[in-house]
Design a protein around this motif. Structure first.
Motif, PDB file in Angstrom:
ATOM      1  N   ILE A 191     -41.311  43.323  84.282  1.00 25.00           N
ATOM      2  CA  ILE A 191     -40.998  44.571  83.590  1.00 25.00           C
ATOM      3  C   ILE A 191     -39.862  45.307  84.289  1.00 25.00           C
ATOM      4  O   ILE A 191     -38.919  45.798  83.641  1.00 25.00           O
ATOM      5  CB  ILE A 191     -42.247  45.464  83.502  1.00 25.00           C
ATOM      6  CG1 ILE A 191     -43.299  44.819  82.620  1.00 25.00           C
ATOM      7  CG2 ILE A 191     -41.887  46.856  82.976  1.00 25.00           C
ATOM      8  CD1 ILE A 191     -44.688  45.393  82.783  1.00 25.00           C
ATOM      9  N   ALA A 192     -39.930  45.408  85.607  1.00 23.45           N
ATOM     10  CA  ALA A 192     -38.876  46.098  86.355  1.00 23.45           C
ATOM     11  C   ALA A 192     -37.525  45.457  86.100  1.00 23.45           C
ATOM     12  O   ALA A 192     -36.518  46.149  85.858  1.00 23.45           O
ATOM     13  CB  ALA A 192     -39.204  46.080  87.852  1.00 23.45           C
ATOM     14  N   LYS A 193     -37.498  44.131  86.120  1.00 23.48           N
ATOM     15  CA  LYS A 193     -36.229  43.433  85.892  1.00 23.48           C
ATOM     16  C   LYS A 193     -35.752  43.618  84.456  1.00 23.48           C
ATOM     17  O   LYS A 193     -34.546  43.806  84.208  1.00 23.48           O
ATOM     18  CB  LYS A 193     -36.400  41.939  86.214  1.00 23.48           C
ATOM     19  CG  LYS A 193     -35.082  41.183  86.281  1.00 23.48           C
ATOM     20  CD  LYS A 193     -34.181  41.712  87.385  1.00 23.48           C
ATOM     21  CE  LYS A 193     -32.896  40.918  87.499  1.00 23.48           C
ATOM     22  NZ  LYS A 193     -31.975  41.481  88.505  1.00 23.48           N
ATOM     23  N   ASN A 201     -34.861  50.130  91.443  1.00 21.96           N
ATOM     24  CA  ASN A 201     -35.982  50.132  92.412  1.00 21.96           C
ATOM     25  C   ASN A 201     -37.266  50.726  91.828  1.00 21.96           C
ATOM     26  O   ASN A 201     -38.086  51.279  92.561  1.00 21.96           O
ATOM     27  CB  ASN A 201     -35.594  50.905  93.680  1.00 21.96           C
ATOM     28  CG  ASN A 201     -34.395  50.301  94.379  1.00 21.96           C
ATOM     29  OD1 ASN A 201     -34.272  49.078  94.471  1.00 21.96           O
ATOM     30  ND2 ASN A 201     -33.494  51.151  94.859  1.00 21.96           N
ATOM     31  N   ILE A 202     -37.454  50.609  90.539  1.00 26.38           N
ATOM     32  CA  ILE A 202     -38.631  51.208  89.908  1.00 26.38           C
ATOM     33  C   ILE A 202     -39.904  50.466  90.309  1.00 26.38           C
ATOM     34  O   ILE A 202     -39.933  49.234  90.402  1.00 26.38           O
ATOM     35  CB  ILE A 202     -38.472  51.216  88.371  1.00 26.38           C
ATOM     36  CG1 ILE A 202     -39.546  52.088  87.724  1.00 26.38           C
ATOM     37  CG2 ILE A 202     -38.505  49.791  87.796  1.00 26.38           C
ATOM     38  CD1 ILE A 202     -39.304  52.354  86.250  1.00 26.38           C
ATOM     39  N   ASP A 203     -40.945  51.227  90.592  1.00 26.37           N
ATOM     40  CA  ASP A 203     -42.287  50.693  90.812  1.00 26.37           C
ATOM     41  C   ASP A 203     -43.044  50.937  89.510  1.00 26.37           C
ATOM     42  O   ASP A 203     -43.404  52.074  89.190  1.00 26.37           O
ATOM     43  CB  ASP A 203     -42.957  51.420  91.982  1.00 26.37           C
ATOM     44  CG  ASP A 203     -44.366  50.900  92.281  1.00 26.37           C
ATOM     45  OD1 ASP A 203     -45.087  50.542  91.327  1.00 26.37           O
ATOM     46  OD2 ASP A 203     -44.747  50.888  93.462  1.00 26.37           O
ATOM     47  N   VAL A 204     -43.272  49.880  88.749  1.00 26.22           N
ATOM     48  CA  VAL A 204     -43.794  50.016  87.391  1.00 26.22           C
ATOM     49  C   VAL A 204     -45.165  50.675  87.373  1.00 26.22           C
ATOM     50  O   VAL A 204     -45.417  51.611  86.597  1.00 26.22           O
ATOM     51  CB  VAL A 204     -43.836  48.641  86.683  1.00 26.22           C
ATOM     52  CG1 VAL A 204     -44.537  48.745  85.335  1.00 26.22           C
ATOM     53  CG2 VAL A 204     -42.418  48.106  86.503  1.00 26.22           C
ATOM     54  N   ASP A 205     -46.078  50.217  88.229  1.00 26.61           N
ATOM     55  CA  ASP A 205     -47.422  50.806  88.263  1.00 26.61           C
ATOM     56  C   ASP A 205     -47.364  52.289  88.640  1.00 26.61           C
ATOM     57  O   ASP A 205     -48.043  53.128  88.036  1.00 26.61           O
ATOM     58  CB  ASP A 205     -48.307  50.053  89.260  1.00 26.61           C
ATOM     59  CG  ASP A 205     -49.126  48.959  88.584  1.00 26.61           C
ATOM     60  OD1 ASP A 205     -49.291  49.012  87.351  1.00 26.61           O
ATOM     61  OD2 ASP A 205     -49.593  48.052  89.294  1.00 26.61           O
TER      62      ASP A 205
END
Length: 719
Positions: free
Chosen positions: A296-298, A603-607
């Motif tokens: 998801i982040a990618k 650099n998003i942390d999806v959770d």
């Protein structure tokens, strides 16, 4: 809010849904030519009903050579257009473009069946291998400068000398699609754009396969002592599911909504409810090889980079430019107008449930795995309405007949079962009906129904077309399908479904009726505007609770007696019950979809982003998003619903407004004049008319949000 894939070609997992309609692929090697003669996937469809797919002869070994041949043929057709030395016109550029890719269309019909209905480890390997190849070739078409020059010339000329109305719409849509997808970029940006699409195609495939793996791997097996509270129909279905999985004597709760939902509603085993709940809502989020957070982040990073090449700040701004909402701010405004009322209603619902739990001496605090269970007790207390009692009157076979009745009354369609064996199917449970004009007997198409869950079939419910109606190259009749995941009963037992599942059944049939109603000339016009395309399905849901359907088709599965008047009254009285839950779980997903695509994904942390965003929204702790991000297939297994999940609510404003029009009509929901207007203006045109204009043609004005708020029993916001 169900998975729905509808296009003139099956929506494969690539970045460009528009360019999918123009798909091609690499040249077939010479040494593969002998295989083509025996490759059924390449063959023209033969037989009655305008020809039908040879589903019974599908061979998975034929997929790759068939796709390669189909793509090579498509490329050749594109080359013929671009090598034409005559000045570009609608007839020598747009028409051959609309005609191109017929072989590939047929191949993708089979490919779509393997992908959604009959997946296997062997197919998933092929799917993963083909995704980047398909993406490469999509890019070759979308970035074909000579092709775009010809399209642009036709478009520019049409601004000076307008074409016929439907031709103008086709040109506008095709030009817009190419421009939105990078046709005007310089060579360096085109190269990067294509590389991003290729990488995304692999990520989409991985995402889907990870969710499917978690659905298959997490099955809860129960003993007879663990069946407390479960209705007889669910017990029998669970026993049958366990038997099919080699666990005879046990009871299987599979990791799909159709199995999870009733278990959470009725099971008295709280620890098991928690386990089943966590299995379902943790799909794609288990920190193992099938975890989707990195995917998801990618995906988010690549989507932002790609639209940045086109000069857009974020993916949402790019995607919504040609939707009814036009901007993400407009979409958010609608959702923000409803959200406060939804979570306020949840607070009331939770208080009611906690009171019941306390009175029963249960000594618990309501958690998400308790919501359905105690909501059912509140429903019983407030309305003396037992959902399991309602299910006794909701037989799948009778509901199917109800669909046909509504289609007859509103659309003048007749559904007749085809003679057994006359049309091939891909699985023995699939049934087929012929659709005709009841008055003239004219053949309109075939309707395929694939009703049951099974290994390799993705969860949810959806509609699809194997062939769409067009007339520009000979009259093409429709091959449409509905696909569900009802739990298959034991032999001889009826399929009993919940009121919500019955509503979904009508919803998906609404999509099918949209296919069959098509009155367009060109294939491109069979497409849809994403925040409008759910209207036709949502509006059809309203006929489930009409007296004519209830009195004729909602009969007890044992006695055959019609649903009692007092039970009908209870159902109608409780129409807005639990709207806090249903609206909030949906809106949380829709808002999250938009927030993800408006944020900086570096650099998003999806959770963490999911948790923090929901906390900022004051998301009630007693429920979760309908689709948690790690298994949000609408948004991350492709791009069809990315920044478009709000579209269900956008369309539901139209639905609620249209429902009020029927309620006020002399003949109510069966008013012939209003039904004819609905078919003429809202179903038959497909995408040949701007949706806002189409709705005004039907209603005489724009839809109003007040209708939606009234429909859900929410207070109308002050202006």
């Amino acid at each position: 809010m169900n998975l729905y894939f509808n296009s003139k070609k099956f929506q494969l997992i690539t970045a460009l849904s528009f360019i999918l309609a123009l798909t091609s692929c690499k040249q077939t090697k010479e040494n593969e030519q002998p295989m083509e003669a025996n490759n059924i996937l390449l063959s023209e469809w033969t037989g009655d009903y305008g020809g039908t797919p040879a589903f019974d002869k599908m061979n998975i070994k034929d997929i790759k050579p068939a796709i390669e041949k189909g793509m090579a043929e498509k490329l050749s057709e594109i080359d013929a257009i671009t090598s034409n030395t005559e000045p570009p016109t609608f007839e020598n550029t747009i028409v051959p473009l609309e005609k191109s890719g017929k072989t590939l269309d047929r191949v993708f019909t089979y490919y779509g069946i393997w992908s959604s209905n009959m997946s296997s480890p062997e197919f998933r390997e092929i799917e993963s291998e083909m995704a980047p190849i398909l993406s490469d070739f999509n890019s070759k078409i979308s970035q074909n400068l000579e092709l775009f020059k010809r399209i642009k010339t036709v478009y520019d000329n049409s601004l000076e000398t307008p074409l016929e109305e439907d031709q103008q719409r086709v040109v506008n849509l095709i030009y817009e699609g190419f421009a939105m997808n990078g046709a005007e970029l310089d060579d360096a940006k085109k190269e990067r754009y294509a590389a991003i699409n290729k990488e995304l195609s692999t990520l989409y495939t991985n995402f889907s396969n990870n969710v499917l793996a978690d659905e298959e791997n997490y099955v809860e097996y129960l003993t007879k002592e663990q069946l407390g509270g479960l209705p007889e129909s669910l017990v029998k279905a669970a026993a049958n599911a366990a038997k099919e999985k080699g666990k005879e004597g046990m009871y299987a709760i599979t990791n799909t909504r159709s199995s999870m939902d009733p278990f959470l509603t009725y099971s008295t085993e709280r620890a098991l409810r928690e386990k089943v709940w966590k299995n379902y809502y943790s799909r794609g989020d288990n920190g193992d090889q099938y975890d989707n957070n990195a995917n998801i982040a990618k995906i988010l990073q690549l989507r932002k980079e790609r639209v940045g090449l086109l000069g857009f700040d974020n993916y949402a701004n790019w995607r919504l430019q040609n939707r009814m909402a036009k901007t993400p701010e407009n979409a958010m405004a609608l959702m923000n107008a409803v959200w406060p009322a939804a979570i306020a209603r949840v607070k009331e619902e939770v208080a009611d449930m906690q009171a019941v739990a306390d009175k029963n001496g249960d000594k618990i605090t309501i958690e998400p795995w308790d919501y359905r269970y105690y909501a059912e007790k509140v429903r019983k207390l407030k309305y003396d309405l037992d959902s399991d009692e309602v299910k006794q009157y909701l037989q799948l076979d009778k509901l199917t007949q109800a669909l046909f009745f509504v289609a007859d009354e509103l659309f003048n369609y007749k559904f007749t079962p085809v003679p057994e064996g006359s049309v091939s199917v891909f699985q023995e449970d699939v049934k087929v009906w012929e659709v005709t004009n009841k008055t003239t007997g004219e053949h309109i198409g075939l309707w395929y129904l694939d009703p049951f869950a099974r290994q390799g079939k993705r969860s949810g419910a959806w509609a699809n077309t194997y062939r769409s109606h067009t007339t520009f190259d000979g009259n093409k009749t429709v091959l449409g399908s509905n696909n569900s995941n009802f739990v298959k009963p034991a032999p001889g037992e009826p399929v009993l479904v919940s009121w919500d599942d019955a509503t979904t059944f009508l919803h998906e049939f609404g999509h099918a009726l949209h296919f069959f109603s098509s009155n367009v000339k060109y294939p491109t016009l069979n497409g849809g505007v994403r925040d409008y395309t759910e209207f036709q399905s949502q509006v059809l849901e309203r006929w489930l609770s009409t007296d004519k359907v209830i009195n004729q088709f909602l009969v007890h599965y044992k006695t055959g007696k019609p649903m009692p008047a007092e039970l009908i009254a209870k159902i109608k009285k409780s129409a807005t019950f639990n709207q806090g839950f249903s609206t909030t779980e949906y809106l949380a997903s829709a808002i999250m979809d938009m927030k993800f695509h408006m944020a900086d994904p570096t650099n998003i942390d999806v959770d963490a982003f999911e948790r923090e965003t929901l906390a900022a929204l004051n998301m009630p702790k007693e429920l979760v998003m309908r689709h948690r991000t790690p298994h949000f297939g609408h948004v991350f297994s492709g791009e069809g619903y990315a920044t478009a999940y709000y579209g269900y609510m956008w369309a539901d404003v139209l639905t609620a407004d249209a429902a009020e029009a029927f309620a006020e009509a002399p003949g109510g929901f069966y008013d012939k004049e209003l039904a004819a207007k609905m078919v003429k203006y809202l179903f038959a045109p497909r995408n040949s008319v701007d949706p806002a204009e189409a709705y005004r043609n039907f209603r005489g004005r724009d839809a109003k949000i007040e209708a939606l708020m009234r429909d859900r029993g929410f207070p109308i916001p002050k202006k």
